[in-house]
Design a protein around this motif. Structure first.
Motif, PDB file in Angstrom:
ATOM      1  N   HIS A  43      28.672  53.890  38.078  1.00  0.00           N
ATOM      2  CA  HIS A  43      28.488  54.236  36.595  1.00  0.00           C
ATOM      3  C   HIS A  43      27.835  55.505  36.104  1.00  0.00           C
ATOM      4  N   GLY A  44      28.081  56.630  37.038  1.00  0.00           N
ATOM      5  CA  GLY A  44      27.328  57.840  36.642  1.00  0.00           C
ATOM      6  C   GLY A  44      26.001  57.606  37.287  1.00  0.00           C
ATOM      7  N   LYS A  45      24.791  57.823  36.659  1.00  0.00           N
ATOM      8  CA  LYS A  45      23.538  57.960  37.047  1.00  0.00           C
ATOM      9  C   LYS A  45      22.757  56.668  36.931  1.00  0.00           C
TER      10      LYS A  45
ATOM     11  N   LEU B 107      34.990  59.950  33.464  1.00  0.00           N
ATOM     12  CA  LEU B 107      34.557  61.037  34.384  1.00  0.00           C
ATOM     13  C   LEU B 107      34.456  62.405  33.894  1.00  0.00           C
TER      14      LEU B 107
ATOM     15  N   HIS C 158      25.866  61.957  44.428  1.00  0.00           N
ATOM     16  CA  HIS C 158      27.441  62.081  44.180  1.00  0.00           C
ATOM     17  C   HIS C 158      27.932  63.388  45.131  1.00  0.00           C
TER      18      HIS C 158
ATOM     19  N   SER D 141      27.413  65.742  41.147  1.00  0.00           N
ATOM     20  CA  SER D 141      27.725  65.591  39.673  1.00  0.00           C
ATOM     21  C   SER D 141      26.661  65.844  38.541  1.00  0.00           C
TER      22      SER D 141
ATOM     23  N   TRP E 154      33.422  67.554  37.044  1.00  0.00           N
ATOM     24  CA  TRP E 154      33.314  66.905  38.604  1.00  0.00           C
ATOM     25  C   TRP E 154      34.897  66.740  39.122  1.00  0.00           C
TER      26      TRP E 154
ATOM     27  N   THR F  56      35.732  64.421  29.042  1.00  0.00           N
ATOM     28  CA  THR F  56      35.905  63.632  30.114  1.00  0.00           C
ATOM     29  C   THR F  56      37.194  62.979  30.100  1.00  0.00           C
TER      30      THR F  56
ATOM     31  N   SER G 260      28.003  65.883  29.577  1.00  0.00           N
ATOM     32  CA  SER G 260      29.394  66.094  30.057  1.00  0.00           C
ATOM     33  C   SER G 260      30.300  65.836  28.941  1.00  0.00           C
TER      34      SER G 260
ATOM     35  N   PRO H 273      31.755  58.420  41.864  1.00  0.00           N
ATOM     36  CA  PRO H 273      30.509  58.306  40.828  1.00  0.00           C
ATOM     37  C   PRO H 273      30.697  57.133  39.954  1.00  0.00           C
ATOM     38  N   THR H 274      32.012  56.389  39.911  1.00  0.00           N
ATOM     39  CA  THR H 274      32.247  55.059  39.046  1.00  0.00           C
ATOM     40  C   THR H 274      31.680  53.914  39.685  1.00  0.00           C
TER      41      THR H 274
ATOM     42  N   TYR I  72      36.048  54.070  33.851  1.00  0.00           N
ATOM     43  CA  TYR I  72      34.947  54.768  33.451  1.00  0.00           C
ATOM     44  C   TYR I  72      35.184  56.381  33.189  1.00  0.00           C
TER      45      TYR I  72
END
Length: 367
Positions: free
Chosen positions: A246-248, A82, A179, A183, A86, A68, A65, A242-243, A80
């Motif tokens: 912290h993503g994946k 993003l 998510h 995401s 998304w 952001t 990504s 998603p935060t 974070y």
């Protein structure tokens, strides 16, 4: 939901072991350039070489990504970064939810064609599913205050740049890692772009009633329909922040789930109709499996007349299957009745008259 039984640190450690799929630079560029075989690209070899090098840089540095912004105060970690993609998908879902919640708005009805067949690609002929959908649409457009939207999944097979990428099964690692909305895509570094689901999620969210019409493919739903179904897993227990992971970050997601996850059903309460048709076998099983899936994610059956499994041209030649459909006014009327049942149930729910017994009872088991 109350916290689950405490887990040890080793229990929550993500398991590893599948082989790496990283490509060498030569193999990556070979695959990248393989999409430019048309002679029209012949005089652009220098430009394509530069593009391949830029694409390799994005791949080698895993820039999933690249665009952001800071999440902001409405998220658990405001700092974070993003993905802009998304955030746009989340805003579209939020806007659709406002339209769904508007008591003075139209009754939104989403009709989904599950067949990949159309005259715009190899089969050279429209599908019976699409014709059934048009029959349902005509019946619904006669109803007061109805707004009908069609989702034609055959576009996956006939339209440039139209994809539904496969679900990566984040939910199986942890519900909190899945998510809402999804995401996982787009992933620019892997070339996984043009994902249709960011347009499809708002269609489902906005709808008061949803009708799915699908053929039977080898005792199952069609592949386009199954792709969409799998990507809707995030609507059933998915994490809207998603935060918080912290993503994946798999370990963080596991820890968050074990603190107590409420498995939010983001599509709960919408009405549904299912029509499955085949030529020899499997229609009943497909209709039942679709209805079971829809109920499991919180949707409500519109009524017995809204669920149909039928055979069109039973054990007859495929070449005359459309003629068999045209000579079967009963199935056409059944589809009209299913559409009207879906509308009536949706209208009744809007007025507070549709009752789903047991809907408010607490469930002892979560997903």
């Amino acid at each position: 939901m109350s916290p689950t039984k405490p887990a040890s640190a080793s229990d929550l450690e993500p398991r590893k072991g599948s082989p790496s799929r990283r490509l060498s630079e030569d193999e990556f560029k070979r695959r990248f350039l393989n999409q430019f075989h048309d002679p029209a690209y012949g005089r652009l070899q220098m430009e394509l070489s530069k593009l391949a090098s830029a694409a390799w840089d994005a791949y080698a540095n895993s820039r999933k990504s690249p665009n952001t912004r800071k999440a902001g105060p409405s998220f658990s970690d405001p700092n974070y970064d993003l993905a802009i993609d998304w955030l746009a998908a989340r805003d579209a879902v939020s806007d659709a939810k406002q339209r769904y919640d508007d008591p003075n708005g139209p009754i939104h009805l989403l009709l989904i064609n599950g067949s990949p067949r159309s005259e715009h690609t190899c089969p050279g002929e429209v599908s019976k599913s699409y014709r059934l959908l048009e029959t349902a649409k005509a019946a619904l457009e006669q109803q007061p205050n109805a707004k009908v939207e069609m989702l034609d999944l055959s576009r996956l097979a006939s339209e440039y740049g139209r994809h539904i990428h496969p679900c990566k099964a984040c939910f199986s690692t942890s519900a909190a890692l899945c998510h809402w909305p999804c995401s996982c895509y787009p992933n620019y570094s892997l070339g996984q772009i043009h994902d249709w689901m960011n347009d499809i999620y708002p269609m489902w969210v906005e709808a008061d009633g949803i009708m799915i019409i699908t053929p039977v493919h080898w005792y199952q739903t069609s592949s386009p329909l199954k792709l969409m179904m799998d990507r809707l897993v995030c609507a059933d227990g998915g994490n809207p922040d998603p935060t918080s992971t912290h993503g994946k970050h798999a370990r963080e997601a596991k820890e968050l789930e074990m603190k107590g996850w409420d498995y939010p059903q983001h599509l709960a309460g919408r009405l549904f109709s299912v029509i499955a048709h085949g030529d020899t076998e499997g229609a009943e099983n497909v209709r039942r499996s679709l209805a079971d899936w829809l109920k499991s994610i919180g949707l409500i059956p519109a009524g017995p007349l809204a669920e149909i499994d039928r055979y069109i041209g039973y054990w007859e030649p495929y070449a005359t299957s459309h003629a068999a459909y045209e000579k079967d006014p009963a199935i056409q009327q059944e589809v009209r009745n299913a559409a009207r049942t879906l509308y009536e149930a949706s209208a009744a729910k809007r007025q507070g008259h549709q009752i789903s017994a047991g809907a408010d009872l607490p469930q002892p088991r979560k997903k």
